[in-house]
Design a protein around this motif. Structure first.
Motif, PDB file in Angstrom:
ATOM      1  N   GLU A   8      -4.829   0.095  10.369  1.00  0.00           N
ATOM      2  CA  GLU A   8      -6.019   0.756  10.427  1.00  0.00           C
ATOM      3  C   GLU A   8      -6.784   0.520   9.098  1.00  0.00           C
ATOM      4  OE1 GLU A   8      -4.458   4.093  12.119  1.00  0.00           O
ATOM      5  OE2 GLU A   8      -4.395   3.592  13.784  1.00  0.00           O
ATOM      6  N   LYS A   9      -6.210   0.324   8.102  1.00  0.00           N
ATOM      7  CA  LYS A   9      -6.703   0.453   6.794  1.00  0.00           C
ATOM      8  C   LYS A   9      -7.716  -0.701   6.399  1.00  0.00           C
ATOM      9  CE  LYS A   9      -3.815   3.791   5.943  1.00  0.00           C
ATOM     10  NZ  LYS A   9      -4.399   5.426   6.062  1.00  0.00           N
ATOM     11  N   SER A  10      -8.562  -0.633   5.465  1.00  0.00           N
ATOM     12  CA  SER A  10      -9.451  -1.592   5.088  1.00  0.00           C
ATOM     13  C   SER A  10      -8.600  -2.847   4.643  1.00  0.00           C
ATOM     14  CB  SER A  10     -10.172  -1.081   3.824  1.00  0.00           C
ATOM     15  OG  SER A  10     -10.854  -2.408   3.210  1.00  0.00           O
ATOM     16  N   PRO A  11      -8.619  -4.031   5.058  1.00  0.00           N
ATOM     17  CA  PRO A  11      -8.068  -5.314   4.776  1.00  0.00           C
ATOM     18  C   PRO A  11      -8.118  -5.644   3.421  1.00  0.00           C
ATOM     19  CG  PRO A  11      -9.448  -5.629   6.573  1.00  0.00           C
ATOM     20  CD  PRO A  11      -9.542  -4.299   6.478  1.00  0.00           C
ATOM     21  N   LEU A  12      -9.406  -5.431   3.015  1.00  0.00           N
ATOM     22  CA  LEU A  12      -9.486  -5.761   1.353  1.00  0.00           C
ATOM     23  C   LEU A  12      -8.803  -4.759   0.672  1.00  0.00           C
ATOM     24  CD1 LEU A  12     -13.541  -6.596   1.439  1.00  0.00           C
ATOM     25  CD2 LEU A  12     -11.720  -8.111   1.133  1.00  0.00           C
ATOM     26  N   ALA A  13      -8.848  -3.455   0.913  1.00  0.00           N
ATOM     27  CA  ALA A  13      -8.340  -2.559   0.078  1.00  0.00           C
ATOM     28  C   ALA A  13      -6.712  -2.613   0.019  1.00  0.00           C
ATOM     29  CB  ALA A  13      -8.542  -1.140   0.698  1.00  0.00           C
ATOM     30  N   VAL A  14      -6.074  -2.989   1.047  1.00  0.00           N
ATOM     31  CA  VAL A  14      -4.640  -3.161   1.330  1.00  0.00           C
ATOM     32  C   VAL A  14      -4.429  -4.433   0.587  1.00  0.00           C
ATOM     33  CG1 VAL A  14      -2.715  -3.929   2.996  1.00  0.00           C
ATOM     34  CG2 VAL A  14      -4.328  -1.978   3.483  1.00  0.00           C
ATOM     35  N   ARG A  15      -4.892  -5.524   0.717  1.00  0.00           N
ATOM     36  CA  ARG A  15      -4.772  -6.713  -0.014  1.00  0.00           C
ATOM     37  C   ARG A  15      -4.939  -6.732  -1.384  1.00  0.00           C
ATOM     38  NH1 ARG A  15      -6.439 -11.612   4.284  1.00  0.00           N
ATOM     39  NH2 ARG A  15      -5.531 -10.555   6.079  1.00  0.00           N
ATOM     40  N   GLY A  16      -5.934  -5.885  -1.933  1.00  0.00           N
ATOM     41  CA  GLY A  16      -6.076  -5.824  -3.211  1.00  0.00           C
ATOM     42  C   GLY A  16      -4.933  -4.809  -3.895  1.00  0.00           C
ATOM     43  N   THR A  17      -4.434  -3.712  -2.990  1.00  0.00           N
ATOM     44  CA  THR A  17      -3.640  -3.062  -3.655  1.00  0.00           C
ATOM     45  C   THR A  17      -2.314  -3.660  -3.886  1.00  0.00           C
ATOM     46  OG1 THR A  17      -4.698  -0.865  -2.707  1.00  0.00           O
ATOM     47  CG2 THR A  17      -2.154  -0.799  -3.347  1.00  0.00           C
ATOM     48  N   LYS A  18      -1.882  -4.360  -2.845  1.00  0.00           N
ATOM     49  CA  LYS A  18      -0.678  -5.168  -2.702  1.00  0.00           C
ATOM     50  C   LYS A  18      -0.540  -6.175  -4.178  1.00  0.00           C
ATOM     51  CE  LYS A  18       2.321  -8.706  -0.581  1.00  0.00           C
ATOM     52  NZ  LYS A  18       2.813  -8.964   0.927  1.00  0.00           N
ATOM     53  N   ARG A  19      -1.800  -6.830  -4.408  1.00  0.00           N
ATOM     54  CA  ARG A  19      -1.885  -7.827  -5.146  1.00  0.00           C
ATOM     55  C   ARG A  19      -1.820  -7.189  -6.762  1.00  0.00           C
ATOM     56  NH1 ARG A  19      -6.911  -9.402  -4.224  1.00  0.00           N
ATOM     57  NH2 ARG A  19      -6.221 -10.974  -2.763  1.00  0.00           N
ATOM     58  N   VAL A  20      -2.515  -5.864  -6.912  1.00  0.00           N
ATOM     59  CA  VAL A  20      -2.373  -5.230  -8.170  1.00  0.00           C
ATOM     60  C   VAL A  20      -1.093  -4.799  -8.542  1.00  0.00           C
ATOM     61  CG1 VAL A  20      -3.268  -3.333  -9.452  1.00  0.00           C
ATOM     62  CG2 VAL A  20      -4.934  -4.877  -8.117  1.00  0.00           C
ATOM     63  N   LEU A  21      -0.287  -4.167  -7.457  1.00  0.00           N
ATOM     64  CA  LEU A  21       1.092  -3.820  -7.474  1.00  0.00           C
ATOM     65  C   LEU A  21       2.183  -4.937  -8.007  1.00  0.00           C
ATOM     66  CD1 LEU A  21       1.323  -0.980  -4.798  1.00  0.00           C
ATOM     67  CD2 LEU A  21       1.366  -0.470  -7.226  1.00  0.00           C
ATOM     68  N   LEU A  22       1.993  -5.743  -7.325  1.00  0.00           N
ATOM     69  CA  LEU A  22       2.931  -7.231  -7.466  1.00  0.00           C
ATOM     70  C   LEU A  22       2.566  -7.471  -9.004  1.00  0.00           C
ATOM     71  CD1 LEU A  22       3.050  -8.882  -4.352  1.00  0.00           C
ATOM     72  CD2 LEU A  22       4.938  -7.578  -5.403  1.00  0.00           C
ATOM     73  N   ARG A  23       1.333  -7.627  -9.452  1.00  0.00           N
ATOM     74  CA  ARG A  23       1.015  -8.079 -10.937  1.00  0.00           C
ATOM     75  C   ARG A  23       1.673  -7.069 -11.633  1.00  0.00           C
ATOM     76  NH1 ARG A  23      -2.013  -8.048 -15.063  1.00  0.00           N
ATOM     77  NH2 ARG A  23      -2.576  -9.853 -16.175  1.00  0.00           N
ATOM     78  N   GLN A  24       1.394  -5.652 -11.560  1.00  0.00           N
ATOM     79  CA  GLN A  24       1.851  -4.846 -12.526  1.00  0.00           C
ATOM     80  C   GLN A  24       3.519  -4.675 -12.535  1.00  0.00           C
ATOM     81  OE1 GLN A  24      -0.498  -3.293 -14.387  1.00  0.00           O
ATOM     82  NE2 GLN A  24       1.487  -2.005 -15.450  1.00  0.00           N
ATOM     83  N   ARG A  25       4.118  -4.992 -11.471  1.00  0.00           N
ATOM     84  CA  ARG A  25       5.308  -5.313 -11.656  1.00  0.00           C
ATOM     85  C   ARG A  25       6.213  -6.138 -12.549  1.00  0.00           C
ATOM     86  NH1 ARG A  25       8.368  -8.123  -6.897  1.00  0.00           N
ATOM     87  NH2 ARG A  25       7.567  -9.664  -8.034  1.00  0.00           N
ATOM     88  N   ASP A  26       5.171  -7.526 -12.195  1.00  0.00           N
ATOM     89  CA  ASP A  26       5.581  -8.632 -13.248  1.00  0.00           C
ATOM     90  C   ASP A  26       5.094  -8.595 -14.606  1.00  0.00           C
ATOM     91  OD1 ASP A  26       7.027  -9.388 -11.166  1.00  0.00           O
ATOM     92  OD2 ASP A  26       5.362 -10.870 -10.487  1.00  0.00           O
ATOM     93  N   ASN A  27       4.153  -7.631 -14.903  1.00  0.00           N
ATOM     94  CA  ASN A  27       3.507  -7.648 -16.230  1.00  0.00           C
ATOM     95  C   ASN A  27       3.269  -6.102 -16.552  1.00  0.00           C
ATOM     96  OD1 ASN A  27       2.424 -10.685 -16.618  1.00  0.00           O
ATOM     97  ND2 ASN A  27       2.027 -10.194 -14.431  1.00  0.00           N
ATOM     98  N   PRO A  28       4.266  -5.423 -16.699  1.00  0.00           N
ATOM     99  CA  PRO A  28       4.166  -3.931 -16.986  1.00  0.00           C
ATOM    100  C   PRO A  28       3.393  -3.496 -18.080  1.00  0.00           C
ATOM    101  CG  PRO A  28       6.389  -4.602 -17.452  1.00  0.00           C
ATOM    102  CD  PRO A  28       5.657  -6.060 -17.140  1.00  0.00           C
ATOM    103  N   SER A  29       2.357  -3.794 -18.499  1.00  0.00           N
ATOM    104  CA  SER A  29       1.546  -3.099 -19.570  1.00  0.00           C
ATOM    105  C   SER A  29       0.562  -2.567 -18.785  1.00  0.00           C
ATOM    106  CB  SER A  29       0.868  -4.310 -20.492  1.00  0.00           C
ATOM    107  OG  SER A  29      -0.028  -3.793 -20.916  1.00  0.00           O
TER     108      SER A  29
END
Length: 213
Positions: A153-174
């Motif tokens: 039910e969420k915005s697909p753009l927002a959900v995909r963007g959030t997943k993308r940003v969280l995974l990048r932050q995990r791998d590059n924790p700055s």
């Protein structure tokens, strides 16, 4: 079975044909083993590369490769009978397809050390306590489907963007680099029909309806 598969993989190369110079090349045999391990790693990493959230619903035993699989998922749920174990040290091998890389960011470094070095079995309740799973359910399939519907039910753009940003932050924790990345991401993605629909639905007091990607 995971352990047998690894030993079988190594055993296959023990019978590799000789080189043209009359002897088996150990370097080539090791290169083939490396390539096979990397292919196995890619199987689990593929779950992270899926743009939509991936849910893991666990019941019963989740050992070895099962932990590799669920740590590559975005949200993990289990039933009360679930048991978890990073089993590889008891098989005489170092886990090599994702658990050692992903588990620390999920449960913390200390808890990951404990689980991976001892190979002890933990219950679903302990898995929830340390953060390996989000919830322990009576019916994990029903709970997972309800969660999937909520996410849908969420915005697909927002959900995909959030997943993308969280995974990048995990791998590059700055924090600084992460803020720059998400600013660049939103500079490209923020203005969308999904944003307009979210605002309109809030003012009109109705559920938003988003177009499929």
């Amino acid at each position: 079975r995971c352990g047998q598969g690894v030993f079988g993989m190594l055993g296959d190369d023990a019978h590799a044909p000789s080189t043209s110079r009359g002897g088996a090349c150990e370097g080539r045999r090791r290169e083939r083993v490396l390539a096979r391990i990397e292919r196995l790693q890619d199987v689990f990493t593929a779950l992270e590369r899926i743009r939509v959230p991936v849910l893991a619903a666990v019941r019963g035993a989740c050992y070895g490769a099962g932990v590799d699989l669920i740590t590559a998922c975005d949200i993990r749920l289990c039933e009360s009978d679930a048991r978890f174990c990073v089993k590889e040290v008891d098989l005489g091998i170092t886990a090599d397809v994702g658990t050692l890389q992903r588990l620390p960011s999920i449960v913390g470094h200390g808890a990951a050390m404990d689980l991976c070095l001892t190979a002890r079995v933990i219950s679903g309740e302990e898995a929830k306590r340390i953060g390996l799973v989000s919830d322990v359910c009576d019916d994990v399939d029903a709970r997972a489907m309800a969660l999937a519907r909520t996410l849908a039910e969420k915005s697909p753009l927002a959900v995909r963007g959030t997943k993308r940003v969280l995974l990048r932050q995990r791998d590059n924790p700055s924090v600084r680099d992460g803020l720059h990345y998400v600013a660049t991401h939103n500079a490209a993605m923020l203005i969308s029909n999904d944003l307009q629909e979210s605002v309109a639905a809030r003012f009109e007091k109705r559920p938003p309806i988003y177009a499929k990607l």
